[in-house]
Design a protein around this motif. Structure first.
Motif, PDB file in Angstrom:
ATOM      1  N   SER A  75       0.817  -1.206   0.000  1.00 47.82           N
ATOM      2  CA  SER A  75       0.000   0.000   0.000  1.00 47.82           C
ATOM      3  C   SER A  75       0.855   1.261   0.000  1.00 47.82           C
ATOM      4  O   SER A  75       0.567   2.210  -0.737  1.00 47.82           O
ATOM      5  CB  SER A  75      -0.925   0.009   1.220  1.00 47.82           C
ATOM      6  OG  SER A  75      -1.810  -1.079   1.175  1.00 47.82           O
ATOM      7  N   VAL A  76       1.894   1.275   0.804  1.00 49.94           N
ATOM      8  CA  VAL A  76       2.769   2.455   0.860  1.00 49.94           C
ATOM      9  C   VAL A  76       3.521   2.623  -0.452  1.00 49.94           C
ATOM     10  O   VAL A  76       3.668   3.744  -0.958  1.00 49.94           O
ATOM     11  CB  VAL A  76       3.728   2.356   2.068  1.00 49.94           C
ATOM     12  CG1 VAL A  76       4.785   3.438   2.013  1.00 49.94           C
ATOM     13  CG2 VAL A  76       2.947   2.451   3.364  1.00 49.94           C
ATOM     14  N   LEU A  77       3.991   1.528  -1.032  1.00 46.12           N
ATOM     15  CA  LEU A  77       4.714   1.628  -2.300  1.00 46.12           C
ATOM     16  C   LEU A  77       3.809   2.130  -3.426  1.00 46.12           C
ATOM     17  O   LEU A  77       4.184   3.014  -4.198  1.00 46.12           O
ATOM     18  CB  LEU A  77       5.320   0.279  -2.670  1.00 46.12           C
ATOM     19  CG  LEU A  77       6.526  -0.151  -1.841  1.00 46.12           C
ATOM     20  CD1 LEU A  77       6.955  -1.546  -2.234  1.00 46.12           C
ATOM     21  CD2 LEU A  77       7.667   0.815  -2.008  1.00 46.12           C
ATOM     22  N   TYR A  78       2.611   1.566  -3.535  1.00 43.52           N
ATOM     23  CA  TYR A  78       1.681   2.029  -4.569  1.00 43.52           C
ATOM     24  C   TYR A  78       1.234   3.465  -4.304  1.00 43.52           C
ATOM     25  O   TYR A  78       1.008   4.235  -5.233  1.00 43.52           O
ATOM     26  CB  TYR A  78       0.462   1.113  -4.666  1.00 43.52           C
ATOM     27  CG  TYR A  78       0.769  -0.210  -5.317  1.00 43.52           C
ATOM     28  CD1 TYR A  78       1.471  -0.285  -6.506  1.00 43.52           C
ATOM     29  CD2 TYR A  78       0.331  -1.400  -4.741  1.00 43.52           C
ATOM     30  CE1 TYR A  78       1.750  -1.499  -7.101  1.00 43.52           C
ATOM     31  CE2 TYR A  78       0.596  -2.616  -5.336  1.00 43.52           C
ATOM     32  CZ  TYR A  78       1.304  -2.659  -6.521  1.00 43.52           C
ATOM     33  OH  TYR A  78       1.569  -3.867  -7.099  1.00 43.52           O
ATOM     34  N   GLY A  79       1.081   3.831  -3.026  1.00 40.39           N
ATOM     35  CA  GLY A  79       0.709   5.199  -2.690  1.00 40.39           C
ATOM     36  C   GLY A  79       1.774   6.198  -3.082  1.00 40.39           C
ATOM     37  O   GLY A  79       1.468   7.280  -3.593  1.00 40.39           O
ATOM     38  N   SER A  80       3.032   5.844  -2.869  1.00 44.85           N
ATOM     39  CA  SER A  80       4.097   6.764  -3.268  1.00 44.85           C
ATOM     40  C   SER A  80       4.171   6.898  -4.784  1.00 44.85           C
ATOM     41  O   SER A  80       4.398   7.982  -5.310  1.00 44.85           O
ATOM     42  CB  SER A  80       5.438   6.311  -2.690  1.00 44.85           C
ATOM     43  OG  SER A  80       5.771   5.031  -3.190  1.00 44.85           O
ATOM     44  N   LEU A  81       3.950   5.804  -5.500  1.00 48.74           N
ATOM     45  CA  LEU A  81       3.917   5.880  -6.959  1.00 48.74           C
ATOM     46  C   LEU A  81       2.736   6.729  -7.429  1.00 48.74           C
ATOM     47  O   LEU A  81       2.870   7.559  -8.333  1.00 48.74           O
ATOM     48  CB  LEU A  81       3.840   4.484  -7.564  1.00 48.74           C
ATOM     49  CG  LEU A  81       3.799   4.411  -9.080  1.00 48.74           C
ATOM     50  CD1 LEU A  81       5.109   4.913  -9.659  1.00 48.74           C
ATOM     51  CD2 LEU A  81       3.516   3.003  -9.527  1.00 48.74           C
ATOM     52  N   GLY A  82       1.581   6.560  -6.796  1.00 48.63           N
ATOM     53  CA  GLY A  82       0.413   7.374  -7.134  1.00 48.63           C
ATOM     54  C   GLY A  82       0.646   8.838  -6.840  1.00 48.63           C
ATOM     55  O   GLY A  82       0.173   9.718  -7.571  1.00 48.63           O
ATOM     56  N   SER A  83       1.381   9.125  -5.767  1.00 48.82           N
ATOM     57  CA  SER A  83       1.698  10.504  -5.422  1.00 48.82           C
ATOM     58  C   SER A  83       2.555  11.158  -6.498  1.00 48.82           C
ATOM     59  O   SER A  83       2.284  12.289  -6.925  1.00 48.82           O
ATOM     60  CB  SER A  83       2.437  10.520  -4.082  1.00 48.82           C
ATOM     61  OG  SER A  83       2.980  11.783  -3.832  1.00 48.82           O
TER      62      SER A  83
END
Length: 117
Positions: free
Chosen positions: A33-41
Motif C-alpha cells: 500500500s505504501v509503495l503504490y501510494g508513493s507511486l500514485g503521489s
C-alpha cells in the motif's frame, strides 16, 4: 568479537517502522500500500504540474494522490486477506470434521452410501 551470522540466516535488526508507528515489515498489505501510494503521489503530482505548472497545487495533489491510492490499496488488500482467512478457516474446519467423523455413525458419506445400496 561478535559472531558473524550464517549465510543462510538473514540478519535481524530493528524492524522498519513508517512514521514510528506503522511496522511495514510485519503488517500484511502495509508495504504494498505504501509503495503504490508513493507511486500514485508521484504520478498525480507530476501530471498535475505538467498540465498546470502550479507548484504548490501540484504538491497538494500529490499528497492527495498518496492518501487516496494508499487507502484504496489498503482496503482492497485487507478485504482479499480477510476473504482468504475465512476460506482457510472453512477448509480447516472441514478437514477437522472429516478426521473427527470418519468411519463413525455420524459420517455423512457413510450414510449416503448406506441409503444408496
Amino acid at each position: 568479537m561478535a559472531a558473524a551470522p550464517d549465510s543462510g540466516e538473514p540478519a535481524k535488526g530493528k524492524p522498519f517502522k513508517l512514521l514510528g508507528i506503522l511496522d511495514v515489515e510485519n503488517i500484511p498489505c502495509a508495504r504494498d500500500s505504501v509503495l503504490y501510494g508513493s507511486l500514485g503521489s508521484v504520478v498525480a503530482g507530476l501530471g498535475h504540474f505538467l498540465l498546470t505548472s502550479r507548484i504548490r497545487r501540484s504538491c497538494d495533489v500529490g499528497v492527495g494522490g498518496f492518501i487516496l491510492v494508499t487507502l484504496g490499496c489498503w482496503f482492497h488488500c485487507r478485504y482479499n486477506y480477510a476473504k482468504l482467512r475465512i476460506q482457510e478457516r472453512i477448509a480447516r474446519d472441514g478437514i477437522k470434521n472429516q478426521i473427527l467423523y470418519e468411519s463413525t455413525h455420524l459420517d455423512p458419506e457413510r450414510k449416503q452410501s448406506k441409503s444408496g445400496s
